[in-house]
Write a protein that holds these residues in place. Structure first.
Motif, mmCIF file in Angstrom:
data_model
loop_
_atom_site.group_PDB
_atom_site.id
_atom_site.type_symbol
_atom_site.label_atom_id
_atom_site.label_comp_id
_atom_site.label_asym_id
_atom_site.label_seq_id
_atom_site.Cartn_x
_atom_site.Cartn_y
_atom_site.Cartn_z
ATOM 1 N N TYR A 41 0.845 -1.194 0.000
ATOM 2 C CA TYR A 41 0.000 0.000 0.000
ATOM 3 C C TYR A 41 0.879 1.242 0.000
ATOM 4 O O TYR A 41 1.852 1.317 0.749
ATOM 5 N N SER A 53 -5.499 -0.119 8.295
ATOM 6 C CA SER A 53 -5.887 -1.483 8.662
ATOM 7 C C SER A 53 -7.343 -1.582 9.107
ATOM 8 O O SER A 53 -7.987 -2.586 8.848
ATOM 9 N N LEU A 57 -8.727 -1.508 4.883
ATOM 10 C CA LEU A 57 -8.557 -2.957 4.772
ATOM 11 C C LEU A 57 -9.495 -3.730 5.690
ATOM 12 O O LEU A 57 -9.293 -4.910 5.953
ATOM 13 N N TYR A 105 -14.930 -9.036 1.481
ATOM 14 C CA TYR A 105 -14.818 -7.585 1.474
ATOM 15 C C TYR A 105 -16.199 -7.019 1.163
ATOM 16 O O TYR A 105 -16.865 -7.478 0.236
ATOM 17 N N PHE A 120 -5.955 -5.082 -3.138
ATOM 18 C CA PHE A 120 -5.450 -6.323 -2.564
ATOM 19 C C PHE A 120 -4.316 -6.937 -3.396
ATOM 20 O O PHE A 120 -3.891 -8.048 -3.133
#
Length: 126
Positions: A41, A53, A57, A105, A120
């Motif tokens: 990233y 995070s 994510l 996700y 990803f």
């Protein structure tokens, strides 16, 4: 790969909140019981390990794990543009050196298959 894993056509729209499965290659060196997929990233303005995070994510890892796999970076002094490895942990089968791990996700209205695949670091056919 993203559309195929979720069993959708590449032009299909997802319903708001519908899970999208993202295939990740999970490396399992030396038949270790667990390993991680390194998700790379690029730091943007205002980014912190915790923000990335937990929001970008979707809590797939704890920010402390990001600190462990990036020992040369100072979390409180990240320059915009710095590439950081975010570990997405997985379990590996005892009989395999590599396995595919699926991550759920939740799509957001601004997301597209291409942007999710890029986030990803997985291939997406154009």
């Amino acid at each position: 790969m993203v559309a195929h894993t979720t069993n959708l056509s590449t032009t299909a729209a997802l319903a708001n909140g519908q899970p999208l499965l993202v295939p990740l290659q999970c490396g399992c060196p030396s038949r270790s019981p667990s390993s991680y997929t390194p998700m790379h990233y690029q730091i943007g303005p205002g980014d912190t390990y915790w923000i990335i995070s937990t929001t970008k994510l979707q809590n797939l890892m704890q920010y402390q794990a990001v600190e462990r796999v990036n020992p040369t970076l100072v979390p409180t002094d990240l320059d915009v543009g710095t590439m950081v490895t975010f570990p997405i942990f997985c379990q590996c089968p005892a009989a395999a050196d590599n396995a595919t791990t699926l991550v759920t996700y939740v799509m957001h209205p601004r997301d597209a298959y291409v942007s999710v695949a890029a986030a990803f670091s997985v291939a997406y056919p154009q």
